[in-house]
Design an enzyme around this catalytic site. Structure first.
Site, mmCIF file in Angstrom:
data_model
loop_
_atom_site.group_PDB
_atom_site.id
_atom_site.type_symbol
_atom_site.label_atom_id
_atom_site.label_comp_id
_atom_site.label_asym_id
_atom_site.label_seq_id
_atom_site.Cartn_x
_atom_site.Cartn_y
_atom_site.Cartn_z
ATOM 1 N N LYS A 75 5.184 -4.715 11.285
ATOM 2 C CA LYS A 75 4.845 -4.838 12.711
ATOM 3 C C LYS A 75 3.768 -5.891 13.012
ATOM 4 C CE LYS A 75 6.124 -0.153 14.078
ATOM 5 N NZ LYS A 75 5.723 1.085 14.750
ATOM 6 N N ASP A 111 5.710 1.144 21.487
ATOM 7 C CA ASP A 111 5.249 2.419 20.900
ATOM 8 C C ASP A 111 4.273 3.147 21.836
ATOM 9 O OD1 ASP A 111 6.666 2.419 18.502
ATOM 10 O OD2 ASP A 111 5.122 1.306 17.429
HETATM 11 P P1 NAP Z 1 -0.296 3.325 9.187
HETATM 12 O O1 NAP Z 1 -0.547 2.065 9.919
HETATM 13 O O2 NAP Z 1 0.004 3.299 7.732
HETATM 14 O O3 NAP Z 1 -1.609 4.252 9.411
HETATM 15 C C1 NAP Z 1 -1.735 5.495 8.770
HETATM 16 C C2 NAP Z 1 -2.975 6.222 9.298
HETATM 17 O O4 NAP Z 1 -2.970 7.539 8.743
HETATM 18 C C3 NAP Z 1 -4.307 5.589 8.891
HETATM 19 O O5 NAP Z 1 -5.249 5.830 9.904
HETATM 20 C C4 NAP Z 1 -4.641 6.372 7.609
HETATM 21 O O6 NAP Z 1 -6.025 6.400 7.339
HETATM 22 C C5 NAP Z 1 -4.185 7.750 8.007
HETATM 23 N N1 NAP Z 1 -3.861 8.649 6.905
HETATM 24 C C6 NAP Z 1 -2.831 8.532 6.026
HETATM 25 N N2 NAP Z 1 -2.815 9.593 5.194
HETATM 26 C C7 NAP Z 1 -3.837 10.404 5.580
HETATM 27 C C8 NAP Z 1 -4.331 11.658 5.101
HETATM 28 N N3 NAP Z 1 -3.759 12.280 4.077
HETATM 29 N N4 NAP Z 1 -5.404 12.206 5.736
HETATM 30 C C9 NAP Z 1 -5.974 11.565 6.781
HETATM 31 N N5 NAP Z 1 -5.563 10.375 7.279
HETATM 32 C C10 NAP Z 1 -4.511 9.810 6.665
HETATM 33 O O7 NAP Z 1 0.906 4.151 9.836
HETATM 34 P P2 NAP Z 1 1.360 4.164 11.378
HETATM 35 O O8 NAP Z 1 2.423 3.185 11.590
HETATM 36 O O9 NAP Z 1 0.134 4.110 12.224
HETATM 37 O O10 NAP Z 1 2.054 5.613 11.479
HETATM 38 C C11 NAP Z 1 1.259 6.781 11.482
HETATM 39 C C12 NAP Z 1 2.104 8.008 11.845
HETATM 40 O O11 NAP Z 1 2.627 7.876 13.155
HETATM 41 C C13 NAP Z 1 3.307 8.219 10.907
HETATM 42 O O12 NAP Z 1 3.395 9.597 10.632
HETATM 43 C C14 NAP Z 1 4.480 7.784 11.750
HETATM 44 O O13 NAP Z 1 5.654 8.515 11.445
HETATM 45 C C15 NAP Z 1 4.008 8.153 13.153
HETATM 46 N N6 NAP Z 1 4.687 7.326 14.161
HETATM 47 C C16 NAP Z 1 5.520 7.948 15.022
HETATM 48 C C17 NAP Z 1 6.185 7.202 15.962
HETATM 49 C C18 NAP Z 1 7.112 7.893 16.918
HETATM 50 O O14 NAP Z 1 7.941 7.199 17.519
HETATM 51 N N7 NAP Z 1 6.997 9.183 17.136
HETATM 52 C C19 NAP Z 1 6.006 5.807 16.046
HETATM 53 C C20 NAP Z 1 5.123 5.196 15.147
HETATM 54 C C21 NAP Z 1 4.472 5.981 14.189
HETATM 55 P P3 NAP Z 1 -6.736 5.208 6.475
HETATM 56 O O15 NAP Z 1 -7.019 4.107 7.457
HETATM 57 O O16 NAP Z 1 -7.976 5.841 5.947
HETATM 58 O O17 NAP Z 1 -5.767 4.821 5.397
#
Ligand code: NAP
Length: 288
Positions: A75, A111
């Site tokens: 992205k 998003d």
């Molecule tokens: P990303 O950029 O990889 O960010 C992941 C985030 O989660 C970071 O803040 C990370 O913290 C944190 N994290 C990961 N594992 C963790 C844990 N065990 N405990 C606490 N914090 C943790 O991913 P993203 O694209 O933002 O996506 C995040 C979530 O949103 C995913 O579950 C995804 O499925 C969901 N999502 C849903 C939609 C939808 O349409 N519903 C759309 C987009 C995303 P650090 O910075 O410390 O690594």
């Protein structure tokens, strides 16, 4: 059931680029939408490795795809391969939708607006003046924080495992509303001064369904608790919040509306959100 009997030499092509991508429900949802809209189009999932992203984007132009969605991990990186970036996507710093207008590729981010529409519709909440605790500071958090600020929330506390990222995002969004960046451990004294808690971390997402993004014992019955995760549809975090009397909101609506806004950019027509939701719900049920 897979049917390709309507594809012909006039079919317009769409797709999603991701790595991994085989778990994506976007092809199912988008092809159902095209069918409902009576559009001769096809949408497929493309497993694009990071070092092939530039070539894949060149392929959009070369093959005349009308549009593409971009998902993890592309992205941010995809932005440097495009001809133009919409103002909102530029501020968010990420693109999830590409529109091809006669070879000119423009990037959008649907998003955050998809999330806000789902939150408002499904909880009936008026966001103006609300105070939000946002858990996580990754790509999804950026879009959600930007769109919540644009929708008029009064304050956003961003709490992340890596505190530096929380502070960085709080600073970026601070242009639009009052913000604070903090860690996930010292949240007890924040809980009385927030109305909505939003999990944007991947903690609790399939297959790590037992993980929690924060101590759920801090949740009170006055809170609205929202989770971006839609697989599972109701995370452990939401179940525990509901047991504590809070109103809950899951991530499926965000997924549907980010896709609906993308379709609207591509076709100029309203997307059939109900049919899209129905087919994705059915697919998630089959998996459970
Ligand atoms: P990303 O950029 O990889 O960010 C992941 C985030 O989660 C970071 O803040 C990370 O913290 C944190 N994290 C990961 N594992 C963790 C844990 N065990 N405990 C606490 N914090 C943790 O991913 P993203 O694209 O933002 O996506 C995040 C979530 O949103 C995913 O579950 C995804 O499925 C969901 N999502 C849903 C939609 C939808 O349409 N519903 C759309 C987009 C995303 P650090 O910075 O410390 O690594």
């Amino acid at each position: 059931m897979i049917s390709n009997r309507n594809l012909d030499s006039h079919t317009t092509l769409y797709g999603v680029f991701g790595d991994p991508v085989r778990h994506s429900r976007s092809p199912l949802m988008m092809n159902r939408a095209f069918q409902e809209m009576g559009i001769n189009a096809a949408y497929a999932a493309f497993h694009v490795k990071p070092d092939e992203l530039g070539n894949a984007v060149a392929g959009i132009r070369a093959l005349g795809f009308r549009g593409v969605n971009v998902t993890i991990p592309h992205k941010v990186e995809v932005m440097r391969h495009l001809d133009a970036i919409d103002e909102g996507a530029r501020r968010i710093g990420a693109v999830n939708t590409i529109v091809n207008e006669n070879g000119k590729l423009t990037g959008f981010n649907t998003d955050g607006i998809g999330y806000v529409r789902s939150l408002q519709e499904e909880t009936g909440i008026e966001l103006e003046g609300m105070r939000v605790l946002l858990l996580g500071a990754g790509g999804a958090a950026r879009g959600v924080a930007f769109s919540l600020a644009k929708a008029g929330v009064r304050r956003i506390v961003i709490a992340n495992r890596t505190i530096d990222r929380a502070i960085e995002l709080a600073t970026a969004i601070g242009e639009f509303t009052d913000t604070e960046g903090t860690g996930l451990d010292d949240l007890a004294d924040k809980m009385g001064s927030v109305d909505i808690i939003v999990n944007t971390t991947s903690a609790g997402m399939h297959p790590h369904v037992a993980e929690l993004p924060m101590n759920s014992e801090l949740i009170e019955s006055e809170h609205i608790v929202s989770d971006l995760i839609y697989n599972p549809r109701i995370t452990r975090f939401l179940k525990e919040a509901e047991a504590r009397g809070a109103k809950i909101h899951g991530g499926l609506g965000m997924f549907i509306y980010q896709g609906a806004y993308a379709l609207e950019y591509w076709t100029g027509n309203a997307a059939p959100a109900a049919a899209m939701r129905h087919i994705v719900e059915q697919s998630l049920q089959e998996q459970e």
